[in-house]
Design a protein around this motif. Structure first.
Motif, short mmCIF file in Angstrom:
data_model
loop_
_atom_site.label_atom_id
_atom_site.label_comp_id
_atom_site.label_asym_id
_atom_site.label_seq_id
_atom_site.Cartn_x
_atom_site.Cartn_y
_atom_site.Cartn_z
N LEU A 42 0.82 -1.21 0.00
CA LEU A 42 0.00 0.00 0.00
C LEU A 42 0.85 1.26 0.00
O LEU A 42 0.43 2.29 -0.52
CB LEU A 42 -0.93 -0.01 1.21
CG LEU A 42 -1.98 -1.11 1.22
CD1 LEU A 42 -2.71 -1.14 2.55
CD2 LEU A 42 -2.95 -0.92 0.07
N ASP A 43 2.04 1.20 0.58
CA ASP A 43 2.95 2.34 0.62
C ASP A 43 3.23 2.86 -0.79
O ASP A 43 3.17 4.06 -1.05
CB ASP A 43 4.25 1.94 1.32
CG ASP A 43 5.11 3.11 1.73
OD1 ASP A 43 4.71 4.27 1.49
OD2 ASP A 43 6.19 2.88 2.30
N VAL A 44 3.50 1.94 -1.71
CA VAL A 44 3.77 2.33 -3.10
C VAL A 44 2.51 2.89 -3.74
O VAL A 44 2.57 3.92 -4.43
CB VAL A 44 4.30 1.12 -3.90
CG1 VAL A 44 4.37 1.44 -5.39
CG2 VAL A 44 5.67 0.71 -3.39
N LEU A 45 1.38 2.24 -3.51
CA LEU A 45 0.13 2.73 -4.11
C LEU A 45 -0.26 4.10 -3.58
O LEU A 45 -0.68 4.98 -4.34
CB LEU A 45 -1.00 1.72 -3.87
CG LEU A 45 -0.80 0.34 -4.50
CD1 LEU A 45 -1.94 -0.59 -4.14
CD2 LEU A 45 -0.64 0.46 -6.01
N GLY A 51 0.77 14.72 -3.78
CA GLY A 51 0.55 15.63 -2.65
C GLY A 51 0.35 14.97 -1.31
O GLY A 51 1.05 15.24 -0.37
N ILE A 52 -0.63 14.07 -1.21
CA ILE A 52 -0.96 13.52 0.10
C ILE A 52 -0.58 12.06 0.29
O ILE A 52 -0.56 11.56 1.40
CB ILE A 52 -2.47 13.67 0.40
CG1 ILE A 52 -3.29 12.88 -0.62
CG2 ILE A 52 -2.88 15.12 0.44
CD1 ILE A 52 -4.72 12.69 -0.22
N GLY A 53 -0.26 11.37 -0.78
CA GLY A 53 0.00 9.93 -0.69
C GLY A 53 1.16 9.59 0.22
O GLY A 53 1.06 8.69 1.06
N ASP A 54 2.29 10.30 0.07
CA ASP A 54 3.46 10.00 0.89
C ASP A 54 3.22 10.34 2.35
O ASP A 54 3.66 9.61 3.25
CB ASP A 54 4.69 10.76 0.36
CG ASP A 54 5.07 10.30 -1.04
OD1 ASP A 54 4.84 9.13 -1.36
OD2 ASP A 54 5.59 11.13 -1.81
N ALA A 55 2.49 11.41 2.60
CA ALA A 55 2.17 11.78 3.98
C ALA A 55 1.23 10.75 4.60
O ALA A 55 1.38 10.40 5.77
CB ALA A 55 1.54 13.17 4.02
N ALA A 56 0.30 10.22 3.81
CA ALA A 56 -0.62 9.20 4.31
C ALA A 56 0.13 7.91 4.66
O ALA A 56 -0.20 7.24 5.63
CB ALA A 56 -1.71 8.93 3.29
N GLY A 59 1.92 7.81 8.23
CA GLY A 59 1.14 7.54 9.44
C GLY A 59 1.34 6.13 9.99
O GLY A 59 1.71 5.96 11.16
N PRO A 60 1.11 5.08 9.19
CA PRO A 60 1.33 3.73 9.69
C PRO A 60 2.78 3.46 10.07
O PRO A 60 3.06 2.73 11.03
CB PRO A 60 0.89 2.83 8.53
CG PRO A 60 0.00 3.67 7.70
CD PRO A 60 0.48 5.08 7.87
N ALA A 61 3.72 4.05 9.35
CA ALA A 61 5.14 3.89 9.69
C ALA A 61 5.44 4.51 11.05
O ALA A 61 6.18 3.95 11.86
CB ALA A 61 6.01 4.52 8.61
N ALA A 62 4.82 5.65 11.31
CA ALA A 62 4.99 6.30 12.61
C ALA A 62 4.35 5.46 13.72
O ALA A 62 4.88 5.40 14.83
CB ALA A 62 4.38 7.70 12.58
#
Length: 134
Positions: A42-45, A51-56, A59-62
């Motif tokens: 999902l990280d790649v998708l 704009g918001i994909g990398d920031a989203a 969250g799970p990584a944090a």
């Protein structure tokens, strides 16, 4: 009794359950899907959303980092995990190339592996004996 004395470390079984849950999350983020020869998550998708994909995906990584802290991982382990997460975020900031590199990096799975190594708890598949039923 001080607050530090009142803290009871979680049992190995509880740690194993938490690590198994983090493993499932990390696998979803890093290698849930596949095409012949390539695993991605999902990280790649999410990274494909401008704009918001990398920031989203951050969250799970944090959350994995937060759980490491809650589980009592020492600073040297959490700092290495934070470095993996920061590198992942930096790589992801490069459009398309970052997403391709993300397929190789798999920082979330690396982070959970660091926790397993620190706590010396193998993945669930390795914990089962040869005669155990799944």
């Amino acid at each position: 009794m001080t607050q530090a004395e009142a803290v009871i470390p979680p049992s190995q079984e509880a740690l194993a359950r938490r690590l198994d849950r983090l493993d499932r999350l990390a696998t979803s983020l890093d290698s849930r899907f596949g095409v012949p020869g390539i695993r991605f998550g999902l990280d790649v998708l999410l990274g494909l959303i401008p704009g918001i994909g990398d920031a989203a995906a951050l969250g799970p990584a944090a959350y994995i980092l937060l759980e490491a802290h809650r589980m009592g991982a020492p600073p040297r382990v959490t700092l290495r995990m934070a470095a993996h997460t920061a590198l992942d975020w930096l790589v992801d900031s490069v459009p398309l190339l970052g997403d391709l590199l993300d397929i190789w990096l798999k920082s979330n799975q690396r982070n959970v592996a660091l926790l397993r190594e620190h706590f010396q708890i193998p993945p669930a598949t390795e914990q089962r004996g040869p005669n155990s039923v799944s």
